[in-house]
Write a protein that holds these residues in place. Structure first.
Motif, PDB file in Angstrom:
ATOM      1  N   ASP A 104       0.805  -1.235   0.000  1.00 10.52           N
ATOM      2  CA  ASP A 104       0.000   0.000   0.000  1.00 10.52           C
ATOM      3  C   ASP A 104       0.831   1.275   0.000  1.00 10.52           C
ATOM      4  O   ASP A 104       0.649   2.169   0.824  1.00 10.52           O
ATOM      5  N   VAL A 105       1.745   1.342  -0.976  1.00 13.16           N
ATOM      6  CA  VAL A 105       2.590   2.531  -1.153  1.00 13.16           C
ATOM      7  C   VAL A 105       1.896   3.461  -2.139  1.00 13.16           C
ATOM      8  O   VAL A 105       1.539   3.050  -3.249  1.00 13.16           O
ATOM      9  N   VAL A 106       1.707   4.701  -1.755  1.00  9.85           N
ATOM     10  CA  VAL A 106       1.106   5.672  -2.684  1.00  9.85           C
ATOM     11  C   VAL A 106       1.526   7.088  -2.287  1.00  9.85           C
ATOM     12  O   VAL A 106       1.698   7.385  -1.108  1.00  9.85           O
ATOM     13  N   VAL A 107       1.716   7.904  -3.314  1.00 10.17           N
ATOM     14  CA  VAL A 107       2.036   9.327  -3.143  1.00 10.17           C
ATOM     15  C   VAL A 107       0.943  10.107  -3.859  1.00 10.17           C
ATOM     16  O   VAL A 107       0.544   9.744  -4.980  1.00 10.17           O
ATOM     17  N   ASP A 108       0.467  11.170  -3.232  1.00 13.43           N
ATOM     18  CA  ASP A 108      -0.564  12.004  -3.851  1.00 13.43           C
ATOM     19  C   ASP A 108      -0.096  12.458  -5.237  1.00 13.43           C
ATOM     20  O   ASP A 108       1.070  12.843  -5.413  1.00 13.43           O
ATOM     21  N   ARG A 112       3.989  13.797  -6.523  1.00  8.46           N
ATOM     22  CA  ARG A 112       4.903  12.777  -7.063  1.00  8.46           C
ATOM     23  C   ARG A 112       6.150  13.438  -7.662  1.00  8.46           C
ATOM     24  O   ARG A 112       6.112  14.605  -8.038  1.00  8.46           O
ATOM     25  N   GLY A 113       7.216  12.661  -7.733  1.00  6.67           N
ATOM     26  CA  GLY A 113       8.444  13.165  -8.351  1.00  6.67           C
ATOM     27  C   GLY A 113       9.280  14.036  -7.430  1.00  6.67           C
ATOM     28  O   GLY A 113      10.240  14.670  -7.868  1.00  6.67           O
ATOM     29  N   ARG A 114       8.951  14.054  -6.130  1.00  5.89           N
ATOM     30  CA  ARG A 114       9.712  14.865  -5.165  1.00  5.89           C
ATOM     31  C   ARG A 114      10.502  13.997  -4.202  1.00  5.89           C
ATOM     32  O   ARG A 114      11.034  14.493  -3.212  1.00  5.89           O
ATOM     33  N   GLY A 115      10.540  12.708  -4.455  1.00  8.11           N
ATOM     34  CA  GLY A 115      11.317  11.816  -3.586  1.00  8.11           C
ATOM     35  C   GLY A 115      10.566  11.277  -2.386  1.00  8.11           C
ATOM     36  O   GLY A 115      11.138  10.575  -1.554  1.00  8.11           O
ATOM     37  N   LEU A 116       9.267  11.587  -2.275  1.00  2.17           N
ATOM     38  CA  LEU A 116       8.509  11.137  -1.098  1.00  2.17           C
ATOM     39  C   LEU A 116       8.322   9.625  -1.094  1.00  2.17           C
ATOM     40  O   LEU A 116       8.431   8.978  -0.050  1.00  2.17           O
TER      41      LEU A 116
HETATM   42  C1  LIG Z   1       3.944  -2.480  -3.026  1.00  2.00           C
HETATM   43  C2  LIG Z   1       2.979  -1.437  -3.638  1.00  2.00           C
HETATM   44  O1  LIG Z   1       2.265  -0.794  -2.912  1.00  2.00           O
HETATM   45  S1  LIG Z   1       2.988  -1.213  -5.327  1.00  2.00           S
HETATM   46  C3  LIG Z   1       1.958   0.236  -5.624  1.00  2.00           C
HETATM   47  C4  LIG Z   1       2.757   1.493  -5.815  1.00  2.00           C
HETATM   48  N1  LIG Z   1       1.857   2.637  -5.869  1.00  2.00           N
HETATM   49  C5  LIG Z   1       1.257   3.093  -7.005  1.00  2.00           C
HETATM   50  O2  LIG Z   1       1.439   2.570  -8.102  1.00  2.00           O
HETATM   51  C6  LIG Z   1       0.302   4.270  -6.817  1.00  2.00           C
HETATM   52  C7  LIG Z   1       0.504   5.366  -7.869  1.00  2.00           C
HETATM   53  N2  LIG Z   1       1.889   5.842  -7.924  1.00  2.00           N
HETATM   54  C8  LIG Z   1       2.462   6.529  -6.905  1.00  2.00           C
HETATM   55  O3  LIG Z   1       1.884   6.741  -5.847  1.00  2.00           O
HETATM   56  C9  LIG Z   1       3.872   7.063  -7.115  1.00  2.00           C
HETATM   57  O4  LIG Z   1       4.047   7.358  -8.465  1.00  2.00           O
HETATM   58  C10 LIG Z   1       4.991   6.088  -6.663  1.00  2.00           C
HETATM   59  C11 LIG Z   1       4.777   5.633  -5.210  1.00  2.00           C
HETATM   60  C12 LIG Z   1       5.067   4.865  -7.563  1.00  2.00           C
HETATM   61  C13 LIG Z   1       6.339   6.834  -6.763  1.00  2.00           C
HETATM   62  O5  LIG Z   1       6.328   7.894  -5.833  1.00  2.00           O
HETATM   63  P1  LIG Z   1       7.153   9.253  -6.115  1.00  2.00           P
HETATM   64  O6  LIG Z   1       7.185  10.022  -4.843  1.00  2.00           O
HETATM   65  O7  LIG Z   1       6.616   9.937  -7.314  1.00  2.00           O
HETATM   66  O8  LIG Z   1       8.596   8.680  -6.458  1.00  2.00           O
HETATM   67  P2  LIG Z   1       9.969   9.392  -6.133  1.00  2.00           P
HETATM   68  O9  LIG Z   1       9.877  10.847  -6.480  1.00  2.00           O
HETATM   69  O10 LIG Z   1      10.366   9.064  -4.723  1.00  2.00           O
HETATM   70  O11 LIG Z   1      10.937   8.677  -7.149  1.00  2.00           O
HETATM   71  C14 LIG Z   1      12.112   8.011  -6.739  1.00  2.00           C
HETATM   72  C15 LIG Z   1      12.870   7.579  -7.970  1.00  2.00           C
HETATM   73  O12 LIG Z   1      12.101   6.598  -8.677  1.00  2.00           O
HETATM   74  C16 LIG Z   1      11.808   7.047  -9.997  1.00  2.00           C
HETATM   75  N3  LIG Z   1      10.425   6.717 -10.304  1.00  2.00           N
HETATM   76  C17 LIG Z   1       9.321   7.126  -9.655  1.00  2.00           C
HETATM   77  N4  LIG Z   1       8.208   6.581 -10.213  1.00  2.00           N
HETATM   78  C18 LIG Z   1       8.657   5.824 -11.243  1.00  2.00           C
HETATM   79  C19 LIG Z   1       7.987   5.001 -12.200  1.00  2.00           C
HETATM   80  N5  LIG Z   1       6.662   4.851 -12.217  1.00  2.00           N
HETATM   81  N6  LIG Z   1       8.755   4.357 -13.111  1.00  2.00           N
HETATM   82  C20 LIG Z   1      10.103   4.496 -13.106  1.00  2.00           C
HETATM   83  N7  LIG Z   1      10.787   5.268 -12.212  1.00  2.00           N
HETATM   84  C21 LIG Z   1      10.063   5.906 -11.300  1.00  2.00           C
HETATM   85  C22 LIG Z   1      12.000   8.561  -9.958  1.00  2.00           C
HETATM   86  O13 LIG Z   1      12.347   9.074 -11.216  1.00  2.00           O
HETATM   87  C23 LIG Z   1      13.108   8.718  -8.950  1.00  2.00           C
HETATM   88  O14 LIG Z   1      14.362   8.481  -9.564  1.00  2.00           O
HETATM   89  P3  LIG Z   1      15.601   9.487  -9.315  1.00  2.00           P
HETATM   90  O15 LIG Z   1      15.917   9.365  -7.847  1.00  2.00           O
HETATM   91  O16 LIG Z   1      16.669   8.955 -10.202  1.00  2.00           O
HETATM   92  O17 LIG Z   1      15.119  10.841  -9.675  1.00  2.00           O
END
Ligand SMILES: CC(=O)SCCNC(=O)CCNC(=O)[C@H](O)C(C)(C)COP(=O)(O)OP(=O)(O)OC[C@H]1O[C@@H](n2cnc3c(N)ncnc32)[C@H](O)[C@@H]1OP(=O)(O)O
Length: 164
Positions: A104-108, A112-116
């Motif tokens: 249950d990992v999710v970011v608003d 997104r894209g801020r490292g949260l």
């Molecule tokens: C086990 C589970 O719960 S699986 C379900 C995961 N959740 C979802 O799919 C819900 C919808 N998506 C989200 O909530 C978000 O997009 C998340 C959780 C997947 C990513 O959260 P964010 O805060 O946007 O990611 P964050 O900014 O921390 O990115 C960290 C790194 O991963 C990369 N990254 C983030 N999302 C993606 C992606 N979808 N595909 C490839 N790379 C990604 C980023 O570019 C970043 O790389 P960098 O450090 O080189 O710049």
């Protein structure tokens, strides 16, 4: 999970603007359920339904940790920007070993894209290590391989499921 649990792990960390901490019962009013609904079906719960669910999970103590990332400067109902859960499974294998499951990992969408997402998952993995888990596993879609690789995961095995 509850802030009242005597065996509660110290999960909180902050970068100055966003605090990562364990879920609190008041997070229902801070946008926790609408955030979860961006991941999967998450109908609203009344305050008493939420409290009952919170109590059930809190009874699992440090075997069930829900983290949230809170922006205290955001509008009251939209302060929870991210969440993730760690479930610690206890085994007979490996001398009574433990396995961490990240769920249950999710970011608003607006945050997104801020490292949260990275911060929340890395903190969950640290907590699993501190709890003595010998591994941490999760299931995700192929599109998320690169994201979880950034979080330190490597691909292993195949996910199987039966849905009811
Ligand atoms: C086990 C589970 O719960 S699986 C379900 C995961 N959740 C979802 O799919 C819900 C919808 N998506 C989200 O909530 C978000 O997009 C998340 C959780 C997947 C990513 O959260 P964010 O805060 O946007 O990611 P964050 O900014 O921390 O990115 C960290 C790194 O991963 C990369 N990254 C983030 N999302 C993606 C992606 N979808 N595909 C490839 N790379 C990604 C980023 O570019 C970043 O790389 P960098 O450090 O080189 O710049």
């Amino acid at each position: 999970m509850a802030s009242t649990s005597p065996e509660r792990v110290a999960a909180a960390e902050t970068d100055g603007s966003v605090l990562i901490r364990r879920l609190e019962i008041a997070d229902r009013e801070r946008g926790f359920l609408p955030l979860l609904s961006q991941l999967s079906s998450c109908p609203d719960l009344t305050a008493s339904e939420f409290a009952a669910c919170f109590a059930d999970l809190a009874a699992l103590g440090d075997d069930h940790v829900i983290l949230v990332a809170e922006d205290p400067a955001a509008a009251p109902g939209r302060r929870i920007l991210s969440t993730g859960c760690l479930f610690v499974e206890r085994k007979f294998l490996r001398g009574g070993g433990k396995v961490g499951h990240v769920e249950d990992v999710v970011v608003d969408a607006a945050a997104r894209g801020r490292g949260l997402g990275l911060r929340v998952v890395r903190r969950l993995v640290e907590i699993a290590k501190e709890a003595g888990c010998y591994k941490v596993i999760l299931d995700c879609t192929p599109e998320l391989r690169a994201y979880y690789a950034k979080c330190g995961f490597v691909e292993k095995g195949v996910q199987m499921a039966v849905y009811f």
